[in-house]
Write a protein that holds these residues in place. Structure first.
Motif, PDB file in Angstrom:
ATOM      1  N   GLN A  54     118.126  92.637 -14.299  1.00  0.00           N
ATOM      2  CA  GLN A  54     116.841  93.244 -14.623  1.00  0.00           C
ATOM      3  C   GLN A  54     116.635  94.438 -13.720  1.00  0.00           C
ATOM      4  OE1 GLN A  54     114.715  89.556 -13.637  1.00  0.00           O
ATOM      5  NE2 GLN A  54     113.394  90.181 -15.318  1.00  0.00           N
ATOM      6  N   ASP A  55     115.848  95.327 -14.182  1.00  0.00           N
ATOM      7  CA  ASP A  55     115.581  96.502 -13.378  1.00  0.00           C
ATOM      8  C   ASP A  55     114.525  96.244 -12.323  1.00  0.00           C
ATOM      9  OD1 ASP A  55     117.131  98.583 -13.673  1.00  0.00           O
ATOM     10  OD2 ASP A  55     115.730  99.803 -14.818  1.00  0.00           O
ATOM     11  N   VAL A  56     114.724  96.846 -11.185  1.00  0.00           N
ATOM     12  CA  VAL A  56     113.697  96.832 -10.156  1.00  0.00           C
ATOM     13  C   VAL A  56     113.257  98.283  -9.980  1.00  0.00           C
ATOM     14  CG1 VAL A  56     113.234  96.432  -7.728  1.00  0.00           C
ATOM     15  CG2 VAL A  56     114.682  94.855  -8.988  1.00  0.00           C
ATOM     16  N   ASN A 108     125.245 107.990 -21.967  1.00  0.00           N
ATOM     17  CA  ASN A 108     125.060 106.739 -22.708  1.00  0.00           C
ATOM     18  C   ASN A 108     124.226 106.957 -23.973  1.00  0.00           C
ATOM     19  OD1 ASN A 108     125.300 103.919 -23.113  1.00  0.00           O
ATOM     20  ND2 ASN A 108     123.274 103.583 -22.211  1.00  0.00           N
ATOM     21  N   LYS A 109     124.219 105.975 -24.832  1.00  0.00           N
ATOM     22  CA  LYS A 109     123.461 105.963 -26.104  1.00  0.00           C
ATOM     23  C   LYS A 109     124.017 106.958 -27.119  1.00  0.00           C
ATOM     24  CE  LYS A 109     119.177 104.561 -23.718  1.00  0.00           C
ATOM     25  NZ  LYS A 109     117.713 104.546 -23.739  1.00  0.00           N
ATOM     26  N   VAL A 110     125.324 107.222 -27.107  1.00  0.00           N
ATOM     27  CA  VAL A 110     125.900 108.125 -28.119  1.00  0.00           C
ATOM     28  C   VAL A 110     125.690 107.602 -29.525  1.00  0.00           C
ATOM     29  CG1 VAL A 110     127.677 109.503 -27.013  1.00  0.00           C
ATOM     30  CG2 VAL A 110     128.172 107.148 -27.634  1.00  0.00           C
ATOM     31  N   ASP A 111     125.480 106.285 -29.640  1.00  0.00           N
ATOM     32  CA  ASP A 111     125.259 105.719 -30.976  1.00  0.00           C
ATOM     33  C   ASP A 111     124.012 106.279 -31.658  1.00  0.00           C
ATOM     34  OD1 ASP A 111     123.098 103.127 -30.369  1.00  0.00           O
ATOM     35  OD2 ASP A 111     124.174 104.009 -28.709  1.00  0.00           O
ATOM     36  N   LEU A 112     123.100 106.892 -30.866  1.00  0.00           N
ATOM     37  CA  LEU A 112     121.871 107.436 -31.458  1.00  0.00           C
ATOM     38  C   LEU A 112     122.094 108.784 -32.131  1.00  0.00           C
ATOM     39  CD1 LEU A 112     119.247 106.643 -28.663  1.00  0.00           C
ATOM     40  CD2 LEU A 112     119.671 105.397 -30.805  1.00  0.00           C
ATOM     41  N   SER A 144     128.359 103.826 -25.207  1.00  0.00           N
ATOM     42  CA  SER A 144     127.206 103.146 -25.776  1.00  0.00           C
ATOM     43  C   SER A 144     127.253 101.704 -25.319  1.00  0.00           C
ATOM     44  CB  SER A 144     127.245 103.207 -27.300  1.00  0.00           C
ATOM     45  OG  SER A 144     126.335 102.251 -27.817  1.00  0.00           O
ATOM     46  N   ALA A 145     126.162 101.251 -24.741  1.00  0.00           N
ATOM     47  CA  ALA A 145     126.107  99.867 -24.268  1.00  0.00           C
ATOM     48  C   ALA A 145     126.121  98.900 -25.446  1.00  0.00           C
ATOM     49  CB  ALA A 145     124.865  99.654 -23.415  1.00  0.00           C
ATOM     50  N   MET A 146     125.926  99.438 -26.657  1.00  0.00           N
ATOM     51  CA  MET A 146     125.879  98.598 -27.847  1.00  0.00           C
ATOM     52  C   MET A 146     127.271  98.366 -28.441  1.00  0.00           C
ATOM     53  SD  MET A 146     122.712  98.174 -27.942  1.00  0.00           S
ATOM     54  CE  MET A 146     121.382  98.894 -27.003  1.00  0.00           C
ATOM     55  N   THR A 173     115.510 105.035 -14.519  1.00  0.00           N
ATOM     56  CA  THR A 173     115.264 103.901 -15.410  1.00  0.00           C
ATOM     57  C   THR A 173     115.333 104.343 -16.867  1.00  0.00           C
ATOM     58  OG1 THR A 173     112.911 104.322 -15.222  1.00  0.00           O
ATOM     59  CG2 THR A 173     113.796 102.584 -13.840  1.00  0.00           C
ATOM     60  N   ASN A 174     115.723 103.405 -17.678  1.00  0.00           N
ATOM     61  CA  ASN A 174     115.724 103.576 -19.128  1.00  0.00           C
ATOM     62  C   ASN A 174     116.930 104.324 -19.715  1.00  0.00           C
ATOM     63  OD1 ASN A 174     114.132 102.522 -21.189  1.00  0.00           O
ATOM     64  ND2 ASN A 174     113.524 104.584 -21.804  1.00  0.00           N
ATOM     65  N   VAL A 175     117.869 104.703 -18.870  1.00  0.00           N
ATOM     66  CA  VAL A 175     119.074 105.363 -19.404  1.00  0.00           C
ATOM     67  C   VAL A 175     120.067 104.343 -19.957  1.00  0.00           C
ATOM     68  CG1 VAL A 175     118.891 107.395 -17.924  1.00  0.00           C
ATOM     69  CG2 VAL A 175     120.224 105.429 -17.144  1.00  0.00           C
ATOM     70  N   GLY A 176     119.839 103.053 -19.663  1.00  0.00           N
ATOM     71  CA  GLY A 176     120.735 102.011 -20.171  1.00  0.00           C
ATOM     72  C   GLY A 176     121.711 101.502 -19.125  1.00  0.00           C
ATOM     73  N   LYS A 177     121.395 101.756 -17.878  1.00  0.00           N
ATOM     74  CA  LYS A 177     122.280 101.351 -16.786  1.00  0.00           C
ATOM     75  C   LYS A 177     122.465  99.822 -16.761  1.00  0.00           C
ATOM     76  CE  LYS A 177     120.741 102.222 -12.663  1.00  0.00           C
ATOM     77  NZ  LYS A 177     120.791 100.927 -11.963  1.00  0.00           N
ATOM     78  N   SER A 178     121.366  99.083 -16.837  1.00  0.00           N
ATOM     79  CA  SER A 178     121.481  97.619 -16.815  1.00  0.00           C
ATOM     80  C   SER A 178     122.277  97.128 -18.018  1.00  0.00           C
ATOM     81  CB  SER A 178     120.108  96.960 -16.849  1.00  0.00           C
ATOM     82  OG  SER A 178     119.272  97.520 -15.894  1.00  0.00           O
ATOM     83  N   SER A 179     122.023  97.716 -19.167  1.00  0.00           N
ATOM     84  CA  SER A 179     122.750  97.287 -20.368  1.00  0.00           C
ATOM     85  C   SER A 179     124.252  97.484 -20.186  1.00  0.00           C
ATOM     86  CB  SER A 179     122.284  98.083 -21.589  1.00  0.00           C
ATOM     87  OG  SER A 179     120.900  97.952 -21.757  1.00  0.00           O
ATOM     88  N   ILE A 180     124.621  98.621 -19.631  1.00  0.00           N
ATOM     89  CA  ILE A 180     126.041  98.897 -19.411  1.00  0.00           C
ATOM     90  C   ILE A 180     126.630  97.873 -18.443  1.00  0.00           C
ATOM     91  CG2 ILE A 180     127.648 100.502 -18.281  1.00  0.00           C
ATOM     92  CD1 ILE A 180     126.071 102.784 -19.482  1.00  0.00           C
TER      93      ILE A 180
END
Ligand code: GDP
Length: 370
Positions: A54-56, A108-112, A144-146, A173-180
């Motif tokens: 989780q993000d802090v 990140n998020k190239v899928d978009l 893409s973290a997806m 925050t929100n760039v998808g670091k945790s997802s990656i």
């Protein structure tokens, strides 16, 4: 005075009041933990049991301290940015903090982005933008973290550039670091048992260390919030609506001079001066675009904000910040960017346009990404 109780995972001082700060643990969990003598903060608990990070959220000072620490290490720095919100995801002055360490820039998020987008062009665009802010990445990797295969490619790139060293992952925050990182953990079987979480000496910043094969580690650092994003003026529900979740279908408008587009009620675009030309909108597929005459735009907004022009919703519209206008003269094919919302590509040089966004949100012009 009460003794400070620390998380046995990361060493952060436990607290039960702020979910977004290091050391948070629900009061009930803390009580239970004290009985057994094993108290984890929620972040470490989730990491151990669900393999989830989780993000802090950090203060600016904490973040600066963290960046300074990183400069003194001998490591590969992986800087994750969001290709959909590049301007909102750069870390100002990062190049000064990394010291001699190599930086791998990860988009990140190239899928978009539309599938037709050429990857070579996009990496080149990212490299150019990085150079503009003084950052000289050893390489630029799209991911893409997806998508599992994209994460595998990223892991290969990290392995290639780290040269046996530790890896620090940084990003706002929100760039998808945790997802990656979560994807990375999931694809490394059994690794959760090995995860150690440690601290920067002298700070309360917990960091997650994922062991790499030669005794080195991939280290997750908490992200910092960028203030000029839509995230700060919209509620969670509306944010979900304006944040694209899948490939954006660009919408092309042929506009005449003195026409206006509204993006729900959160942004506005005026074509002020120039020959009839085309404007391509890259925003969430769920955000409705309304076309009107420039001379009618103010009146329409006053009347329809929260109704036809949503978000904001009716109950939020009074608290919603006023739209602020930024004017641009287009010199080359450019994007007018609404931080966190998307952008409009203006292909024709010589036209004059204006972008409006809620007070506090940036509208800026950049060389076209697509
Ligand atoms: P962090 O704050 O940088 O750790 O970001 P998170 O991992 O929490 O992700 C922020 C948001 O972006 C979440 O809603 C994710 O689901 C979403 N997200 C993360 N990575 C990707 C990606 O590669 N593609 C898409 N479409 N969304 C992503």
């Amino acid at each position: 005075n009460e003794e400070e109780i620390r998380c046995i995972g990361c060493g952060a001082i436990l607290q039960t009041t702020d979910k977004t700060k290091p050391g948070y643990t629900p009061a009930a969990a803390l009580e239970k933990g004290l009985e057994t003598g094993e108290v984890y903060c929620q972040r470490c608990f989730r990491l151990r049991h669900y393999n989830e990070i989780q993000d802090v959220h950090l203060t600016d000072d904490d973040f600066l301290k963290l960046l300074n620490e990183i400069g003194s290490k001998d490591a590969l720095i992986v800087n994750v940015v969001d290709v959909f919100d590049f301007n909102g995801s750069v870390i100002p002055g990062l190049h000064r903090f990394v010291g001699k360490n190599p930086v791998l820039l990860v988009g990140n998020k190239v899928d978009l982005l539309p599938k037709s987008q050429k990857r070579g062009r996009l990496t080149q665009w990212l490299r150019e933008r990085a150079h503009e802010i003084g950052l000289r990445p050893v390489d630029v990797v799209l991911t893409s973290a997806m998508k599992t295969n994209e994460i595998d490619e990223l892991k290969e790139a990290i392995e290639k550039y780290r040269n046996g060293k530790d890896v620090y992952v940084v990003g706002v925050t929100n760039v998808g670091k945790s997802s990656i990182i979560n994807q990375t953990i999931k694809s490394s079987a059994g690794v959760q048992d090995l995860i150690t979480v440690s601290q920067f000496p002298g700070t309360t910043l917990d960091q997650i260390e994922i062991p790499l094969d030669n005794g080195k580690a991939l280290i997750d650092t908490p992200g910092i919030i960028h203030r000029h994003q839509m995230a700060h003026v919209l509620g969670a529900k509306d944010l979900r609506l304006i944040a694209p979740k899948k490939e954006i279908k660009p919408k092309v408008y042929q506009l005449n001079e003195a026409q206006t587009l509204f993006f729900g009620g959160v942004a506005r675009f005026d074509f002020i001066k120039g020959e009839r030309s085309s404007f391509t909108c890259y925003v969430s597929n769920d955000l409705t675009i309304h076309r009107t005459k420039l001379e009618k735009a103010d009146e329409l907004y006053a009347k329809q904000k929260g109704a036809l022009l949503q978000p904001p919703r009716m109950e939020e519209k009074d608290a919603f910040p006023e739209l602020v206008r930024f004017e641009f003269s287009i010199k080359e094919k450019s994007d007018i960017v609404f931080a966190g919302l998307g952008w409009i590509t203006v292909a024709k040089p010589g036209v004059v346009v204006a972008g409006w966004a809620p007070k506090g949100i940036d509208v800026l012009i950049r060389k076209s990404i697509i």
